[in-house]
Design a protein around this motif. Structure first.
Motif, PDB file in Angstrom:
ATOM      1  N   LEU A  56      65.236  21.084 -27.683  1.00 22.92           N
ATOM      2  CA  LEU A  56      65.987  20.509 -28.792  1.00 22.92           C
ATOM      3  C   LEU A  56      66.716  19.248 -28.350  1.00 22.92           C
ATOM      4  O   LEU A  56      67.265  19.193 -27.241  1.00 22.92           O
ATOM      5  CB  LEU A  56      67.000  21.531 -29.322  1.00 22.92           C
ATOM      6  N   ARG A  57      66.732  18.243 -29.227  1.00 20.24           N
ATOM      7  CA  ARG A  57      67.421  16.989 -28.950  1.00 20.24           C
ATOM      8  C   ARG A  57      68.517  16.772 -29.987  1.00 20.24           C
ATOM      9  O   ARG A  57      68.276  16.909 -31.191  1.00 20.24           O
ATOM     10  CB  ARG A  57      66.460  15.810 -28.993  1.00 20.24           C
ATOM     11  N   VAL A  58      69.688  16.402 -29.509  1.00 25.37           N
ATOM     12  CA  VAL A  58      70.808  16.101 -30.404  1.00 25.37           C
ATOM     13  C   VAL A  58      71.207  14.644 -30.215  1.00 25.37           C
ATOM     14  O   VAL A  58      71.445  14.199 -29.082  1.00 25.37           O
ATOM     15  CB  VAL A  58      72.010  17.024 -30.125  1.00 25.37           C
ATOM     16  N   GLY A  59      71.267  13.902 -31.319  1.00 24.30           N
ATOM     17  CA  GLY A  59      71.655  12.501 -31.277  1.00 24.30           C
ATOM     18  C   GLY A  59      73.141  12.342 -31.526  1.00 24.30           C
ATOM     19  O   GLY A  59      73.692  12.957 -32.444  1.00 24.30           O
ATOM     20  N   LEU A  60      73.783  11.527 -30.716  1.00 23.52           N
ATOM     21  CA  LEU A  60      75.220  11.276 -30.836  1.00 23.52           C
ATOM     22  C   LEU A  60      75.453   9.818 -31.225  1.00 23.52           C
ATOM     23  O   LEU A  60      74.915   8.914 -30.581  1.00 23.52           O
ATOM     24  CB  LEU A  60      75.927  11.556 -29.504  1.00 23.52           C
ATOM     25  N   THR A  66      68.461   4.639 -37.144  1.00 17.93           N
ATOM     26  CA  THR A  66      67.099   4.237 -36.797  1.00 17.93           C
ATOM     27  C   THR A  66      66.803   4.480 -35.326  1.00 17.93           C
ATOM     28  O   THR A  66      65.746   5.015 -34.958  1.00 17.93           O
ATOM     29  CB  THR A  66      66.877   2.754 -37.132  1.00 17.93           C
ATOM     30  N   LEU A  67      67.737   4.101 -34.464  1.00 22.23           N
ATOM     31  CA  LEU A  67      67.535   4.281 -33.028  1.00 22.23           C
ATOM     32  C   LEU A  67      67.442   5.757 -32.652  1.00 22.23           C
ATOM     33  O   LEU A  67      66.644   6.144 -31.787  1.00 22.23           O
ATOM     34  CB  LEU A  67      68.669   3.602 -32.260  1.00 22.23           C
ATOM     35  N   LEU A  68      68.244   6.597 -33.295  1.00 26.84           N
ATOM     36  CA  LEU A  68      68.173   8.030 -33.004  1.00 26.84           C
ATOM     37  C   LEU A  68      66.905   8.658 -33.583  1.00 26.84           C
ATOM     38  O   LEU A  68      66.336   9.582 -32.992  1.00 26.84           O
ATOM     39  CB  LEU A  68      69.413   8.740 -33.546  1.00 26.84           C
ATOM     40  N   THR A  69      66.465   8.152 -34.720  1.00 32.01           N
ATOM     41  CA  THR A  69      65.215   8.642 -35.299  1.00 32.01           C
ATOM     42  C   THR A  69      64.048   8.353 -34.363  1.00 32.01           C
ATOM     43  O   THR A  69      63.135   9.176 -34.204  1.00 32.01           O
ATOM     44  CB  THR A  69      64.968   7.992 -36.671  1.00 32.01           C
ATOM     45  N   ASP A  70      64.083   7.185 -33.704  1.00 28.35           N
ATOM     46  CA  ASP A  70      63.044   6.848 -32.725  1.00 28.35           C
ATOM     47  C   ASP A  70      63.001   7.875 -31.591  1.00 28.35           C
ATOM     48  O   ASP A  70      61.935   8.116 -31.007  1.00 28.35           O
ATOM     49  CB  ASP A  70      63.295   5.462 -32.127  1.00 28.35           C
ATOM     50  N   HIS A  76      71.385  12.594 -26.717  1.00 30.34           N
ATOM     51  CA  HIS A  76      70.855  11.230 -26.725  1.00 30.34           C
ATOM     52  C   HIS A  76      71.801  10.368 -27.570  1.00 30.34           C
ATOM     53  O   HIS A  76      71.899  10.548 -28.781  1.00 30.34           O
ATOM     54  CB  HIS A  76      69.440  11.220 -27.297  1.00 30.34           C
ATOM     55  N   ALA A  77      72.494   9.456 -26.892  1.00 33.70           N
ATOM     56  CA  ALA A  77      73.584   8.721 -27.535  1.00 33.70           C
ATOM     57  C   ALA A  77      73.185   7.290 -27.882  1.00 33.70           C
ATOM     58  O   ALA A  77      72.425   6.633 -27.163  1.00 33.70           O
ATOM     59  CB  ALA A  77      74.813   8.702 -26.635  1.00 33.70           C
ATOM     60  N   VAL A  78      73.734   6.825 -28.997  1.00 33.87           N
ATOM     61  CA  VAL A  78      73.675   5.419 -29.362  1.00 33.87           C
ATOM     62  C   VAL A  78      75.109   4.977 -29.630  1.00 33.87           C
ATOM     63  O   VAL A  78      75.904   5.724 -30.202  1.00 33.87           O
ATOM     64  CB  VAL A  78      72.777   5.187 -30.601  1.00 33.87           C
ATOM     65  N   ARG A  79      75.460   3.782 -29.176  1.00 29.35           N
ATOM     66  CA  ARG A  79      76.838   3.311 -29.289  1.00 29.35           C
ATOM     67  C   ARG A  79      76.970   2.386 -30.488  1.00 29.35           C
ATOM     68  O   ARG A  79      76.098   1.580 -30.784  1.00 29.35           O
ATOM     69  CB  ARG A  79      77.277   2.608 -28.010  1.00 29.35           C
ATOM     70  N   GLU A 124      76.181  13.670 -46.075  1.00 27.33           N
ATOM     71  CA  GLU A 124      74.940  13.752 -46.859  1.00 27.33           C
ATOM     72  C   GLU A 124      74.101  12.487 -46.677  1.00 27.33           C
ATOM     73  O   GLU A 124      72.864  12.558 -46.542  1.00 27.33           O
ATOM     74  CB  GLU A 124      75.274  13.959 -48.338  1.00 27.33           C
ATOM     75  N   GLU A 125      74.774  11.337 -46.663  1.00 33.20           N
ATOM     76  CA  GLU A 125      74.062  10.069 -46.461  1.00 33.20           C
ATOM     77  C   GLU A 125      73.425  10.025 -45.073  1.00 33.20           C
ATOM     78  O   GLU A 125      72.284   9.578 -44.905  1.00 33.20           O
ATOM     79  CB  GLU A 125      75.043   8.900 -46.621  1.00 33.20           C
ATOM     80  N   LEU A 126      74.143  10.507 -44.089  1.00 34.80           N
ATOM     81  CA  LEU A 126      73.638  10.543 -42.723  1.00 34.80           C
ATOM     82  C   LEU A 126      72.405  11.434 -42.629  1.00 34.80           C
ATOM     83  O   LEU A 126      71.415  11.101 -41.956  1.00 34.80           O
ATOM     84  CB  LEU A 126      74.747  11.048 -41.799  1.00 34.80           C
ATOM     85  N   GLN A 127      72.422  12.550 -43.323  1.00 35.26           N
ATOM     86  CA  GLN A 127      71.278  13.463 -43.325  1.00 35.26           C
ATOM     87  C   GLN A 127      70.079  12.844 -44.031  1.00 35.26           C
ATOM     88  O   GLN A 127      68.945  12.960 -43.563  1.00 35.26           O
ATOM     89  CB  GLN A 127      71.663  14.786 -43.998  1.00 35.26           C
ATOM     90  N   GLU A 128      70.333  12.172 -45.160  1.00 38.25           N
ATOM     91  CA  GLU A 128      69.243  11.536 -45.904  1.00 38.25           C
ATOM     92  C   GLU A 128      68.578  10.442 -45.081  1.00 38.25           C
ATOM     93  O   GLU A 128      67.349  10.314 -45.054  1.00 38.25           O
ATOM     94  CB  GLU A 128      69.780  10.965 -47.216  1.00 38.25           C
ATOM     95  N   LYS A 129      69.386   9.654 -44.385  1.00 42.39           N
ATOM     96  CA  LYS A 129      68.840   8.528 -43.623  1.00 42.39           C
ATOM     97  C   LYS A 129      68.129   8.980 -42.359  1.00 42.39           C
ATOM     98  O   LYS A 129      67.146   8.369 -41.936  1.00 42.39           O
ATOM     99  CB  LYS A 129      69.959   7.549 -43.262  1.00 42.39           C
ATOM    100  N   SER A 130      68.615  10.061 -41.748  1.00 45.20           N
ATOM    101  CA  SER A 130      68.020  10.521 -40.494  1.00 45.20           C
ATOM    102  C   SER A 130      66.891  11.525 -40.704  1.00 45.20           C
ATOM    103  O   SER A 130      66.022  11.685 -39.840  1.00 45.20           O
ATOM    104  CB  SER A 130      69.102  11.157 -39.609  1.00 45.20           C
ATOM    105  N   GLY A 131      66.928  12.233 -41.828  1.00 40.26           N
ATOM    106  CA  GLY A 131      65.921  13.244 -42.099  1.00 40.26           C
ATOM    107  C   GLY A 131      66.134  14.540 -41.344  1.00 40.26           C
ATOM    108  O   GLY A 131      65.252  15.405 -41.312  1.00 40.26           O
TER     109      GLY A 131
END
Length: 257
Positions: A15-19, A74-78, A43-46, A105-112
């Motif tokens: 499992l991968r978790v994006g921060l 977008t970077l976390l989706t990659d 997996h973090a993005v700043r 909710e917006e974060l979930q919609e954009k990240s899937g």
């Protein structure tokens, strides 16, 4: 003579978790790593766009919540993450529960994928330990601290005492605070009617102080980073009870009944 290939014993990374991490924050990722079980990777993005030498007030936090979100997602989706955690408590605490829910909710919609905000996780963790009345402390400026308390109260939880630092701290000033600072402020914030101690801010080394605070006060402690990882593991269906560094929220010992 033919050499046989070596059999390598390795643990699966399932499992991968994006921060999403504020650019000056160096405490959120270590705290999450302290609580991450085997098989889960972080997996973090700043995200930046703010002056680290400025006092982070409500206006700055509101701008920060909206800036660079699309690029971060977008970077976390990659990276094909299974969940996204938005690691700035005050960014949505300052706007209230309705905004926090909409933002999540917006974060979930954009990240899937499922998403968690620090503010939402904080309230979820307070409820999980069974606390109806809490004491609140943070390194925020007075106005932002008051908005955070209002967020918790609007979520149906009574705040019986609020304690903040007398000095207004920049983002770097908050980052420089120690677990001893968190311990001292928690003991100052305690109140006879408080059933738990809430310590807000993802760039504050409060998690390391949580076990000592719980031992001193015999009350559960809820911190921003601890709450986010608890919500994350719960949603992913992973066990939490063996993670002793997470305090009573994870071990479930001595919770409010």
């Amino acid at each position: 003579m033919t050499r046989q290939p070596a059999a390598i014993d390795f643990a699966p990374r399932s499992l991968r978790v994006g921060l999403i991490v504020p650019s000056s924050n160096t405490n959120f990722e270590p705290d999450c790593a302290m609580l991450a079980p085997e098989g889960l990777t972080l997996h973090a993005v700043r995200s930046g766009g703010y002056d680290v030498n400025a006092i982070p007030d409500s206006a700055l936090m509101r701008r920060f919540a909206r800036e660079a979100l699309d690029q971060c997602v977008t970077l976390l989706t990659d990276a094909r993450v299974d969940m996204v955690i938005y690691g700035c408590t005050s960014a949505t605490l300052s706007e209230g529960p309705a905004f926090d829910r909409k933002f999540c909710e917006e974060l979930q919609e954009k990240s899937g994928v499922p998403a968690i905000t620090a503010a939402g996780a904080l309230v979820e963790a307070i409820r999980s330990v069974g606390a109806r009345r809490v004491a609140f402390t943070s390194p925020y400026v007075a106005a932002l601290s008051a908005e955070s308390v209002a967020f918790i109260r609007e979520s149906g939880i009574e705040v019986v005492r609020e304690v903040a630092f007398e000095e207004e701290l920049t983002s770097l000033g908050q980052n420089a605070l120690t677990p001893q600072d968190a311990y001292d402020m928690a003991l100052r914030a305690d109140h006879p009617d408080a059933e738990a101690i809430v310590i807000s801010c993802t760039d504050y080394r409060a998690l390391e102080a949580a076990p000592a605070i719980e031992a001193a006060l015999n009350k559960p402690v809820v911190t921003s980073n601890q709450a986010q990882m608890f919500a994350c593991l719960t949603r992913l269906g992973l066990p939490t009870t063996d993670i002793t560094r997470g305090g009573r929220l994870f071990t479930r010992r001595g919770l409010v009944t």
